[in-house]
Each structure stands twice: as structure tokens, then as C-alpha cells.
Design a protein around this motif. Structure first.
Motif: not given
Length: 588
Positions: A225-234, A434-437
């Protein structure tokens, strides 16, 4: 050395090559050097970043220059000051045994007075960025009306950056009878226009297919999702504990913002963009080369000067506007014959760009899933255990052992190991529990991303395995796949989703091969060392399209890895000499 000698290079250059430790020329060097030495000709050379282009034009240029004359005879234009300085430094190393040869760098952000002074002393070769070069010509500081050779390095990138008019103006001040050598990774229409306008019947050499990507790079994409770029990078960073990467953003603002957030979150990161002073850029690049920075966040323009051979990952935080730019980005890894991985973080609306890039680079992308929190915990746990095992014991600890043994009295071995590992493991387990997908449904794969069962088999018939070898054993994703294929006597497409970490790895196979794989690696040894394979507790780690392994291997077999003669199991590995990162493995 005999191969370099066969190209026609003189002894001073061969002596410098020996000092530099070059053993054999790259493909572009083998093709370009004899042509440029034997005749006065224009040349168009198409070759990817990291293939040795600087030496391909640098050696013949130095050999043809008259070092006894103070006249400027060679001009090299490059897109950025970093690349300008890099070329200058390399030419100085190549010409170390040629007395009187002077190479001067001209670029913005530094004293024009000092550069003018160096030119006045006599510079047979000038390496310049187009903007500063045009400025100095306008001021009458430099005269290029008598040059014999003009080299356009990274020509496509210079034109992408808007230097077309500057290059035209500069070339108009050069003599008609000079030789022009154009080196480029891609051949867009603007480069063809320059070639037609300023070159006379140029010879052309191509290393690989035109506009294609480097075949030592695996291309992966992750849909979020557009708001998840940074968490995805981590998460992508956390899932690769030994990562040494360049992260690309489109704007200077995003570059600085992402770098600052990574630093705040405990990563060894730095930013590289045009708003930094030259001194700041030099400090960042020096720290990156020394691996004090593991994650360099950069704009496309600033990254043109990055010449580091052992970058493990390129991460496209945002896709570039131009497909040719993606080729330059991915070329930062997989250099000098090593393998690398180019990751792209995209939203569903950007998937059409992946299709367009595939057609351009003639390579297929692998669709992968952002690792779950528990998958990352598994990877980090194995990494921590390997780090403890491989830690060199400090002999001074012996003096404290009696007291330490008293502290651990009554604690058995298994309990002690659990406690040691939990010191670090608990931190990132608490963070990711419990971190989200983060994965968004990928239309390309029909959105069918089913999870697996606890025995490691997924609902689509794929099994994920853990194996206790990795980069420290001289494996990369290419050579490990070959090792498994040969050991198991299966086809290349039977082993897929190969993810190599520092001292362990993961791979997938179809479920019907599970018994054969586990049976083969029961009491299996290589040079006296046990190689263990177990079913992973997180079967979906890595995700991806098996079909694309096939698409990515259409080229001929590449003799990759040293595993057949057992050398893959030497200690040390591909990046054994790197400094240990200060970044904590737990992350926050």
C-alpha cells in the motif's frame, strides 16, 4: 597480464595494471582497446555500469597522449562531479609510470580559481562536468580547440540530466578532425542524435544486448500500500542482516527524509543528493566505501559517482520516471562478475511499469512478498546464532571464567543457549510480534498468495527449506542454486526462491521433492563439514513466481561459483573483509 599485453598496451601501462591487481580484461576492454589503439576512429561502446568502461577508454587515451607537450589533448565529459573525480583518480593510477602526464578534474562546487591554476600549469587530459566546462570555456580559461580525443562517458545519463545543449556547445569548440569515443549503458534517441551530429562513421561495440540489464542481477518487486513503503523498506533490510545497499528516491526531499527516518530507527544510513556541499558528499561517500554506512539513500543524479563493487542490494524506494534510469540504478549491484539483487517497492497502480521495464531490460522480475514479522525473527535468530558461533574468543575472558561459571552454576547447556540468544532475540521479537501483513494483492499473480502449513509445505505445493551455508561459504543466489541442482540431480527450475544470507540460506522446491531433499542432506558432508537442510518454520518467506526463474535463465550457463571443487566452503567468503556494522541486529 599476457592478455592485457596482447591488447597492445605499452610497458608503463602494464606495470600500472600489475600494481592494480587486474588479472584479465573485461569484455568491453577486450573489444575497445585494440580498436582505439590501432587506428584513429570514432567509437560508440554500449556496456552496462560496472563493466570496466573507464579502463576501456582510459588505457588507449593515456597511451596516445604526448606527455611531453603541455597542450590539452584529451577531454572527458561525465555527468556528475563524483564520477568526474572517480575517472580522474583512476586515470592517475593508470598513468603513474608516465612522467609528465597531468590529469585535471573540472567540476562545480569547487574553487574555479584553483581549477584554472591547474589548467594553466598544463593538463594533457581534462575530465569535466558539462556545466563547469562550458563556464570555463566562456571565461577563456581553457582551450579545447586542439584536442585530439573527446570521450563522452555515461552519455545517456548526461542527456537525461538535460546537458544536451551544453554538450553541443562544448563539442562545437572542438576540432572537426578529432576522435570521439562515446560510452553509454543505453542508446536512447538523444544519444543517437549526438552520434550522428558529431561523429564520423563510428565503429560500434556492444557488451550484452542493447539497453539490456546485467545478467548477474536478480530483479524482484514487492507490492504494498502507498503508506507502507517505509515499513516495507525496513523489513527488507531486516530480512537481509548483511545488507550493503543503495536506496533510490526520486527527489532530494524524499532522499533526506528517508535517510533521517532510517537513522532515527537505528540503521547505519546516510543521504546523498545535490543539496549537500561537496565536503558533505565526500564524507558520506567515504563512510559508505568503508561500510560505516550500510544503507545509502540517494537520488539518481548523485548516485552516478558511486563505484563500489560489493553492493549487495539496490532498493528502488520509488521507481524512476525513465526506464533507462532503472538500468543505471540496478547496475550499481552485480558488478565485476558478482551477483546482486535489485528490489522494487511498488503499489498496485505501478505494476504496468514493471512490465515495461521487463521488456526493456529483457529480464523477468520475480514477484516477492514483504517478509512477515515472524519470518524476519527466524532469519535474525539464525543470524544471531551464527554470529555467536563465529565470534573470535577474547583470550582475556579466561581470567574471569571461574566467576562467570559460578554465575551460571546449575544452568544446563540448552537453557544457557536459550538465555544467550534471548538477550537479543526478545527485542526484535517484541517489535515484530503481531506485526501486520504489508503485502498488497498483486493482480499479476491473480492475488493468490496463500500461506503455508506449519510443516513447511504451502497450499500451492511449495516447500521452504533452511540450509546452513551462505555468503561466508562463498555462495550467492546463483552458485547456491547450481550447487543444489547438481547435488540433488534435479533441473534448474526445481529449485527456486533462493535467498542467501551471511552464514545460512533459504530455498524452495515443489512438495514432491521434499523426501529426496531431506534424505540427500541427512549426514551430508562437504570436505568434512556437515551441510544440513531443514524445513523452514516460515514456508512463505521470500515469496515469488517460480516461472520467472526460468525466464531469467534463458542466457547460457554462466560458470558461477566455486562450489564444484569444494572451494565454496572456505571460510571468509565474498565480503569477509568488511567491517562489522554498528547497526544493531534487533532493530526497532
Amino acid at each position: 597480464m599476457t592478455k592485457f599485453k596482447a591488447l597492445g598496451l605499452d610497458k608503463p601501462l602494464l606495470d600500472a595494471i600489475t600494481d592494480l591487481g587486474f588479472e584479465q580484461p573485461s569484455e568491453v576492454q577486450e573489444k575497445a582497446i585494440p580498436i582505439l589503439l590501432e587506428e584513429e576512429t570514432d567509437l560508440v561502446a554500449l556496456a552496462q555500469t560496472g563493466t570496466g568502461k573507464t579502463a576501456a577508454f582510459g588505457f588507449p587515451l593515456i597511451q596516445k597522449i604526448d606527455s611531453q607537450s603541455r597542450t590539452t589533448q584529451g577531454l572527458i565529459l561525465s555527468p556528475t562531479r563524483e564520477l568526474c573525480l572517480q575517472i580522474t583518480n583512476e586515470l592517475k593510477l593508470y598513468s603513474k609510470y608516465i612522467k609528465g602526464l597531468n590529469v585535471v578534474a573540472i567540476y562545480g562546487g569547487a574553487s574555479i580559481t584553483e581549477q584554472a591554476r591547474q589548467i594553466k600549469k598544463g593538463a594533457q587530459i581534462v575530465v569535466a562536468t558539462p556545466g563547469r566546462m562550458k563556464d570555463m570555456i566562456g571565461r577563456g580559461i581553457i582551450n579545447i580547440s586542439k584536442i585530439d580525443y573527446c570521450i563522452l562517458d555515461e552519455a545517456d545519463e548526461m542527456l537525461n540530466m538535460g546537458f544536451y545543449e551544453d554538450i553541443k556547445d562544448i563539442l562545437s569548440d572542438t576540432p572537426e578532425e578529432k576522435s570521439t569515443w562515446l560510452f553509454s549503458a543505453t542508446m536512447p534517441k538523444e544519444v543517437s542524435t549526438i552520434a550522428r551530429k558529431f561523429m564520423h562513421h563510428p565503429q560500434e561495440i556492444t557488451v550484452g544486448a542493447k539497453n539490456s540489464g546485467v545478467d548477474t542481477v536478480q530483479h524482484e518487486y514487492y507490492v504494498v500500500g502507498g503508506r507502507d513503503r517505509y515499513p516495507a523498506l525496513k523489513r527488507l533490510s531486516d530480512a537481509n542482516p548483511g545488507i550493503f545497499s543503495v536506496i533510490f528516491c526520486r527527489t532530494k526531499r524524499d532522499t533526506q527524509k528517508v535517510a533521517e527516518k532510517l537513522i532515527e530507527d537505528g540503521y547505519n544510513a546516510g543521504a546523498l543528493h545535490g543539496d549537500l556541499s561537496q565536503n558533505q558528499r565526500d564524507l558520506v561517500m567515504n563512510a559508505f566505501r568503508k561500510k560505516q554506512i550500510q544503507m545509502l539513500v540517494a537520488t539518481d543524479v548523485a548516485a552516478r559517482g558511486i563505484d563500489v563493487d560489493d553492493i549487495t542490494h539496490v532498493i528502488n524506494y520509488q521507481l524512476p520516471d525513465e526506464i533507462e534510469t532503472y538500468t543505471h540504478r540496478s547496475g550499481r549491484t552485480g558488478r565485476a562478475g558478482k551477483s546482486g539483487i535489485s528490489m522494487v517497492i511498488v503499489t498496485r497502480s505501478e505494476l504496468r511499469k514493471i512490465h515495461a521495464i521487463e521488456k526493456k531490460i529483457k529480464q523477468a522480475f520475480v514477484a516477492k512478498k514483504i517478509p512477515t514479522g515472524m519470518e524476519i525473527c527466524e532469519i535474525q535468530l539464525y543470524h544471531l546464532a551464527s554470529k555467536i558461533r563465529n565470534t573470535e574468543v577474547n583470550p582475556d575472558v579466561a581470567d574471569y571464567l571461574p566467576a562467570i561459571n559460578d554465575v551460571f552454576e546449575g544452568v544446563d547447556r540448552d537453557e544457557l543457549i536459550k538465555k544467550m540468544v534471548s538477550v537479543e532475540f526478545t527485542r526484535f521479537f517484541n517489535y515484530y510480534n503481531r506485526a501486520k501483513d504489508l503485502n498488497s494483492t498483486d493482480h499479476r499473480d491473480g492475488g493468490d498468495r496463500k500461506t503455508g502449513s506449519r510443516d513447511g509445505s504451502s497450499n500451492n505445493g511449495s516447500v521452504r527449506y533452511f540450509i546452513n551455508v551462505g555468503e561466508k561459504d562463498n555462495f550467492d543466489w546463483m552458485s547456491l542454486k547450481d550447487f543444489l541442482k547438481d547435488t540433488l540431480a534435479v533441473g534448474k527450475e526445481d529449485i527456486y526462491k533462493v535467498d542467501v544470507k551471511d552464514s545460512f540460506s533459504f530455498f524452495n522446491s515443489d512438495a514432491d521433492l521434499k523426501e529426496r531433499i531431506l534424505a540427500t542432506f541427512t549426514d551430508f558432508k562437504v570436505e568434512g563439514r556437515f551441510v544440513n537442510v531443514e524445513v523452514s518454520k516460515n514456508p512463505e518467506s521470500g515469496g515469488g513466481r517460480r516461472s520467472n526463474d526460468k525466464g531469467r535463465r534463458r542466457s547460457k550457463d554462466r560458470g558461477r561459483g566455486k562450489r564444484r571443487d569444494g572451494k565454496a566452503f572456505q571460510s571468509g567468503g565474498r565480503r569477509s573483509g568488511k567491517k562489522k556494522s554498528k547497526r544493531r541486529d534487533g532493530f526497532y
